[in-house]
Enzyme design. Structure first.
Site, PDB file in Angstrom:
ATOM      1  N   HIS A  39      66.132  42.068  91.370  1.00 34.78           N
ATOM      2  CA  HIS A  39      66.158  43.525  91.206  1.00 34.78           C
ATOM      3  C   HIS A  39      67.584  44.049  92.037  1.00 34.78           C
ATOM      4  CE1 HIS A  39      62.083  43.017  89.509  1.00 34.78           C
ATOM      5  NE2 HIS A  39      61.972  44.220  89.174  1.00 34.78           N
ATOM      6  N   CYS A  72      58.971  50.521  84.389  1.00 29.00           N
ATOM      7  CA  CYS A  72      60.322  49.932  83.945  1.00 29.00           C
ATOM      8  C   CYS A  72      59.943  49.093  82.664  1.00 29.00           C
ATOM      9  CB  CYS A  72      60.961  49.192  84.951  1.00 29.00           C
ATOM     10  SG  CYS A  72      61.853  50.240  86.228  1.00 29.00           S
ATOM     11  N   GLY A 105      57.270  39.563  93.979  1.00 28.23           N
ATOM     12  CA  GLY A 105      58.665  39.843  94.417  1.00 28.23           C
ATOM     13  C   GLY A 105      59.340  38.981  95.141  1.00 28.23           C
ATOM     14  N   ASN A 188      33.908  34.007  87.986  1.00 26.16           N
ATOM     15  CA  ASN A 188      33.714  33.278  86.949  1.00 26.16           C
ATOM     16  C   ASN A 188      33.058  34.089  85.771  1.00 26.16           C
ATOM     17  OD1 ASN A 188      34.456  30.451  87.641  1.00 26.16           O
ATOM     18  ND2 ASN A 188      32.353  30.174  88.460  1.00 26.16           N
ATOM     19  N   ASP A 368      32.765  30.318  99.840  1.00 30.35           N
ATOM     20  CA  ASP A 368      32.869  30.884 101.072  1.00 30.35           C
ATOM     21  C   ASP A 368      31.857  31.757 101.322  1.00 30.35           C
ATOM     22  OD1 ASP A 368      35.098  31.298  99.319  1.00 30.35           O
ATOM     23  OD2 ASP A 368      35.852  32.689 100.785  1.00 30.35           O
ATOM     24  N   HIS A 389      28.366  20.302  83.034  1.00 30.81           N
ATOM     25  CA  HIS A 389      28.375  20.692  81.799  1.00 30.81           C
ATOM     26  C   HIS A 389      28.852  19.934  80.785  1.00 30.81           C
ATOM     27  CE1 HIS A 389      29.208  23.228  78.155  1.00 30.81           C
ATOM     28  NE2 HIS A 389      28.615  24.341  78.776  1.00 30.81           N
ATOM     29  N   THR A 401      32.293  25.845  74.433  1.00 30.44           N
ATOM     30  CA  THR A 401      30.758  26.397  74.790  1.00 30.44           C
ATOM     31  C   THR A 401      29.818  25.873  74.049  1.00 30.44           C
ATOM     32  OG1 THR A 401      29.456  28.636  74.553  1.00 30.44           O
ATOM     33  CG2 THR A 401      31.348  28.263  72.857  1.00 30.44           C
ATOM     34  N   ARG A 426      21.458  20.782  79.843  1.00 30.40           N
ATOM     35  CA  ARG A 426      22.754  20.123  80.281  1.00 30.40           C
ATOM     36  C   ARG A 426      22.685  18.895  80.840  1.00 30.40           C
ATOM     37  NH1 ARG A 426      25.512  25.879  81.876  1.00 30.40           N
ATOM     38  NH2 ARG A 426      25.399  26.408  79.860  1.00 30.40           N
TER      39      ARG A 426
HETATM   40  P1  FAD Z   1      31.645  35.043  90.173  1.00 33.43           P
HETATM   41  O1  FAD Z   1      31.709  35.950  88.941  1.00 33.43           O
HETATM   42  O2  FAD Z   1      32.091  34.050  90.121  1.00 33.43           O
HETATM   43  O3  FAD Z   1      32.134  36.263  91.286  1.00 33.43           O
HETATM   44  C1  FAD Z   1      32.385  35.935  92.470  1.00 33.43           C
HETATM   45  C2  FAD Z   1      33.654  36.520  93.147  1.00 33.43           C
HETATM   46  O4  FAD Z   1      33.421  36.548  94.271  1.00 33.43           O
HETATM   47  C3  FAD Z   1      34.726  35.867  92.715  1.00 33.43           C
HETATM   48  O5  FAD Z   1      35.738  36.770  92.068  1.00 33.43           O
HETATM   49  C4  FAD Z   1      35.432  35.216  94.079  1.00 33.43           C
HETATM   50  O6  FAD Z   1      36.701  35.197  93.817  1.00 33.43           O
HETATM   51  C5  FAD Z   1      34.885  36.269  94.981  1.00 33.43           C
HETATM   52  N1  FAD Z   1      34.675  35.749  96.312  1.00 33.43           N
HETATM   53  C6  FAD Z   1      34.451  34.624  96.773  1.00 33.43           C
HETATM   54  N2  FAD Z   1      34.559  34.579  98.061  1.00 33.43           N
HETATM   55  C7  FAD Z   1      34.976  35.945  98.603  1.00 33.43           C
HETATM   56  C8  FAD Z   1      35.269  36.412  99.593  1.00 33.43           C
HETATM   57  N3  FAD Z   1      35.110  35.658 100.866  1.00 33.43           N
HETATM   58  N4  FAD Z   1      35.642  37.574  99.729  1.00 33.43           N
HETATM   59  C9  FAD Z   1      35.843  38.428  98.686  1.00 33.43           C
HETATM   60  N5  FAD Z   1      35.552  37.846  97.415  1.00 33.43           N
HETATM   61  C10 FAD Z   1      35.109  36.607  97.488  1.00 33.43           C
HETATM   62  N6  FAD Z   1      26.708  31.721  82.251  1.00 33.43           N
HETATM   63  C11 FAD Z   1      25.967  32.283  81.445  1.00 33.43           C
HETATM   64  O7  FAD Z   1      24.722  32.855  81.492  1.00 33.43           O
HETATM   65  N7  FAD Z   1      26.248  32.306  80.201  1.00 33.43           N
HETATM   66  C12 FAD Z   1      27.560  31.750  79.963  1.00 33.43           C
HETATM   67  O8  FAD Z   1      28.102  32.001  78.581  1.00 33.43           O
HETATM   68  C13 FAD Z   1      28.500  31.153  80.629  1.00 33.43           C
HETATM   69  N8  FAD Z   1      29.560  30.657  80.574  1.00 33.43           N
HETATM   70  C14 FAD Z   1      30.355  30.372  81.445  1.00 33.43           C
HETATM   71  C15 FAD Z   1      31.522  29.674  81.050  1.00 33.43           C
HETATM   72  C16 FAD Z   1      32.317  29.335  82.216  1.00 33.43           C
HETATM   73  C17 FAD Z   1      33.643  28.543  81.733  1.00 33.43           C
HETATM   74  C18 FAD Z   1      31.971  29.222  83.584  1.00 33.43           C
HETATM   75  C19 FAD Z   1      32.891  28.643  84.719  1.00 33.43           C
HETATM   76  C20 FAD Z   1      30.700  29.874  83.953  1.00 33.43           C
HETATM   77  C21 FAD Z   1      29.857  30.316  82.942  1.00 33.43           C
HETATM   78  N9  FAD Z   1      28.683  30.819  83.047  1.00 33.43           N
HETATM   79  C22 FAD Z   1      27.879  31.317  81.921  1.00 33.43           C
HETATM   80  C23 FAD Z   1      28.226  30.928  84.384  1.00 33.43           C
HETATM   81  C24 FAD Z   1      28.323  32.210  84.760  1.00 33.43           C
HETATM   82  O9  FAD Z   1      29.575  33.099  84.187  1.00 33.43           O
HETATM   83  C25 FAD Z   1      28.381  32.551  86.478  1.00 33.43           C
HETATM   84  O10 FAD Z   1      27.492  31.512  86.920  1.00 33.43           O
HETATM   85  C26 FAD Z   1      28.303  34.019  86.673  1.00 33.43           C
HETATM   86  O11 FAD Z   1      29.359  34.722  86.124  1.00 33.43           O
HETATM   87  C27 FAD Z   1      28.627  34.105  88.189  1.00 33.43           C
HETATM   88  O12 FAD Z   1      28.620  35.321  88.652  1.00 33.43           O
HETATM   89  P2  FAD Z   1      28.763  36.088  89.980  1.00 33.43           P
HETATM   90  O13 FAD Z   1      28.933  37.522  89.807  1.00 33.43           O
HETATM   91  O14 FAD Z   1      27.626  35.615  90.787  1.00 33.43           O
HETATM   92  O15 FAD Z   1      30.046  35.289  90.709  1.00 33.43           O
HETATM   93  C1  SIN Z   2      26.509  28.842  80.639  1.00 34.84           C
HETATM   94  O1  SIN Z   2      27.089  28.149  81.351  1.00 34.84           O
HETATM   95  O2  SIN Z   2      25.435  29.522  80.633  1.00 34.84           O
HETATM   96  C2  SIN Z   2      27.136  28.789  79.083  1.00 34.84           C
HETATM   97  C3  SIN Z   2      28.155  28.036  79.056  1.00 34.84           C
HETATM   98  C4  SIN Z   2      28.359  27.907  77.787  1.00 34.84           C
HETATM   99  O3  SIN Z   2      28.755  28.599  77.016  1.00 34.84           O
HETATM  100  O4  SIN Z   2      28.361  26.570  77.225  1.00 34.84           O
END
Ligand code: FAD
Ligand code: SIN
Length: 598
Positions: A39, A72, A105, A188, A368, A389, A401, A426
């Site tokens: 930049h 930009c 940056g 997640n 954490d 899984h 999935t 699972r």
């Molecule tokens: P998260 O969504 O993981 O959010 C927690 C957040 O806290 C994260 O962003 C993390 O970075 C933040 N964090 C952590 N530590 C700190 C800190 N010290 N300070 C500040 N921030 C912090 N479940 C279903 O029911 N159906 C599905 O279809 C499904 N599909 C899935 C597919 C995948 C690929 C994955 C990985 C999981 C799936 N799951 C599914 C499981 C589900 O998505 C998760 O278990 C759920 O979303 C967890 O939600 P949460 O809000 O508890 O945590």
């Molecule tokens: C889940 O973790 O609950 C669903 C993940 C998947 O879609 O297989």
């Protein structure tokens, strides 16, 4: 845009340092390797990105910088529309994220997608190493931290549980701050694929599906091997339909209903056409947060919970990427920091046999939150209960999935033979897969299954799918004996016609696999979900060793333990995050409004 000479630029940056910019901000245009240097070369002033005010300050959301990028270069959507090529990183399931989540940056840039995807992405001024979220150095003693803020409710984590808790607390009249350590929100939750379980919803009724709260409780307890806390499971099931309504009112579409492993009936809700549930829900939650002008901060890691002499949680110590350490005093704290499947050391500590396995999780799922909660006196339970899984695409971190199997796909081994009821729980499907030659399997489906579930298109896009015009051609593509695969499909299709799977007792046989083309994805088990976590009450209060709730401290989502017992059913986690996120938000707002006992 104004163009300035480089001496004025350097002067401007030195002035910035003198007037309060961080050393990193002020080290700048002199670093020619990075975007700032480019930049500068193009005659673009520091102020174009950092704002024209003095002192030069960058907030942890990097708001001004990002506004500068958009001014930009155009919005993410506009940049995405211009891009060409097969994989377009500006159009992804991550949704509308900040430019600085990937582009640095004054440091090397790295594509956030690379945390999970294996494909190569070109990025200007790349970092040599993909950099996961930085570990916090030893935090200072809270008493020595002078920067201080005050709010009613702090929410830690911006996944579904955190965002729902924050919106609920806000709507109940509380002043809320959401803190997220990663450069993007969503956790997640944004990756959730198959859907959200709920019983006795209007969407099920519309499709003539007969379900009940009692059946969802029974399935969940059976799936969890009865290690689950029954009272929490009852809340999960009782509130599930209301949670679908809650999301629908916020603007979500959960009208498609399918089935996932361990469920007796179709109860997994997702957007029409079978799109992935997580990216959609997170988009809706983000939009609602913006609408309410909620204070959501990324790059903001909570490193410690603060408590008073009586053991009440009174706030958090935060490490902001730019602000450094500061404290927020709060009347209530909701911990929604997710699980630890992306922390291989922690996984191996509790389950040594899972050492070295891939994971489906985002890089911030390091656990954490569990350390924060335990350090504040919270009890951890079921920590060794870690879920693998069965279907992570071989050689990647991409989850295929369970809904693909729910909609009709089968699993075959290298001999071209089925080996398990594909929609069992699972743990059982993973165990059976690991017992096959090569410890992997092929998920086989046809065009009918492909058309039934929109998210399958993504696997084609990512080039994870092999195909053939006939079963024999597919067999050649995946190198399994053609005759064996043909016979397996014939036998399965006969079972579908007879509505009975004598071989593996698969309870749901949604469609015959007869429509060309035929497809296969090689899958392997990978670490996916951590059932253990902080023990909570039915009001989401975090419980201490003495069996009493810790005042001012609530938790929801994957950071808690108890809802899923020894094994979580697919679709039950998103359901949990919404239901318990709503409860935690309401409880935290109530605690914030209640007079605090001395
Ligand atoms: P998260 O969504 O993981 O959010 C927690 C957040 O806290 C994260 O962003 C993390 O970075 C933040 N964090 C952590 N530590 C700190 C800190 N010290 N300070 C500040 N921030 C912090 N479940 C279903 O029911 N159906 C599905 O279809 C499904 N599909 C899935 C597919 C995948 C690929 C994955 C990985 C999981 C799936 N799951 C599914 C499981 C589900 O998505 C998760 O278990 C759920 O979303 C967890 O939600 P949460 O809000 O508890 O945590
Ligand atoms: C889940 O973790 O609950 C669903 C993940 C998947 O879609 O297989």
């Amino acid at each position: 845009m104004r163009h300035l000479s480089s001496s004025r630029l350097i002067l401007g940056c030195l002035l910035g340092l003198l007037l309060g910019a961080s050393p990193m901000q002020a080290a700048l245009p002199q670093a020619p390797g990075f975007l700032a240097g480019q930049h500068a070369k193009n005659g673009i002033a520091c102020a174009e990105c950092h704002g024209k005010g003095r002192p030069v300050k960058v907030d942890d959301n990097e708001t001004t910088v990002n506004e500068g990028c958009v001014r930009c270069h155009g919005s993410l959507k506009e940049v995405g529309a211009k891009a060409q090529g097969h994989i377009n990183p500006h159009v992804s399931h991550l949704g509308d994220i900040a430019c600085t989540a990937c582009h640095g940056g004054h440091r090397g840039s790295w594509a956030y997608c690379g945390n999970c995807h294996g494909f190569e992405l070109k990025i200007p001024f790349p970092a040599t190493v993909m950099k996961p979220a930085e570990a916090a150095p030893k935090p200072p003693q809270p008493a020595s931290v002078r920067r201080r803020e005050r709010t009613d409710v702090v929410v830690i984590g911006s996944g579904a549980a955190g965002m729902v808790a924050a919106l609920t607390a806000h709507d109940a009249g509380a002043k809320v701050v959401v803190l997220e350590k990663q450069p993007i929100t969503g956790g997640n939750s944004m990756l959730a694929a198959g859907g959200m379980n709920a019983a006795a919803t209007r969407f099920q009724a519309k499709k003539g599906i007969k379900d009940s709260v009692e059946l969802m409780v029974k399935d969940t307890m059976t799936g969890g091997k009865n290690l689950n806390e029954l009272e929490l499971v009852k809340i999960l099931a009782e509130q599930s339909a209301a949670s679908v309504e809650y999301l629908t009112e916020l603007g979500a579409d959960l009208s498609d209903v399918g089935r996932m492993g361990g469920a007796s009936v179709d109860r997994t809700h997702r957007p029409q056409g079978g799109k992935a549930v997580g990216a959609h829900i997170v988009d809706v939650l983000r939009a609602n947060a913006v609408k309410r002008k909620l204070d959501v901060r990324v790059n903001s890691r909570v490193v410690r919970l603060l408590e008073n002499r009586q053991g009440r949680i009174t706030g958090v110590l935060v490490q902001g990427r730019h602000r450094g350490f500061y404290r927020i005093d709060a009347k209530a704290v909701v911990l929604a920091a997710g699980g630890f499947s992306a922390n291989p050391e922690r996984v191996a500590h509790y389950q040594p046999t899972f050492q070295g396995m891939t994971s489906s999780n985002q890089p911030g799922a390091t656990g954490d939150g569990l350390d924060l909660g335990a350090a504040a006196g919270g009890v951890l339970k079921d920590m060794e209960q870690i879920q693998i899984h069965p279907s992570i695409a071989a050689g990647s971190r991409i989850l295929i999935t369970e809904a693909v199997r729910g909609n009709g796909a089968i699993l075959v081994n290298r001999e071209g033979k089925r080996f398990v009821n594909e929609i069992t729980t699972r743990d059982a499907a993973s165990k059976a897969t690991l017992a096959q030659p090569g410890q992997s399997a092929f998920m086989v489906f046809d065009e009918g299954v492909r058309q039934s579930l929109k998210q399958i298109d993504g696997y084609f896009h990512l080039e994870l799918v092999k195909e053939g015009a006939t079963p024999e051609a597919l067999a050649a593509a995946i190198q399994v004996p053609p005759q064996a695969l043909k016979e397996t499909l014939d036998r399965y299709n006969q079972a579908v016609a007879a509505k009975a799977d004598a071989e593996f007792k698969r309870p749901d046989l949604p469609r015959a696999l007869t429509t060309p083309k035929f497809y296969a994805i090689e899958v392997k088990p990978g670490v996916h979900y951590t059932m253990g976590g902080l023990k909570i009450s039915t009001r989401t209060e975090v419980m201490a060793k003495d069996g009493k709730p810790i005042p001012g401290f609530f938790a929801a989502g994957e950071v808690t333990g108890g809802v899923h017992g020894a094994n979580r059913l697919g679709g039950n986690s998103i359901s949990e995050t919404i239901t318990f996120g709503r409860i935690a938000g309401a409880q935290a707002a109530a605690a914030a409004h209640a007079p605090v006992k001395p």
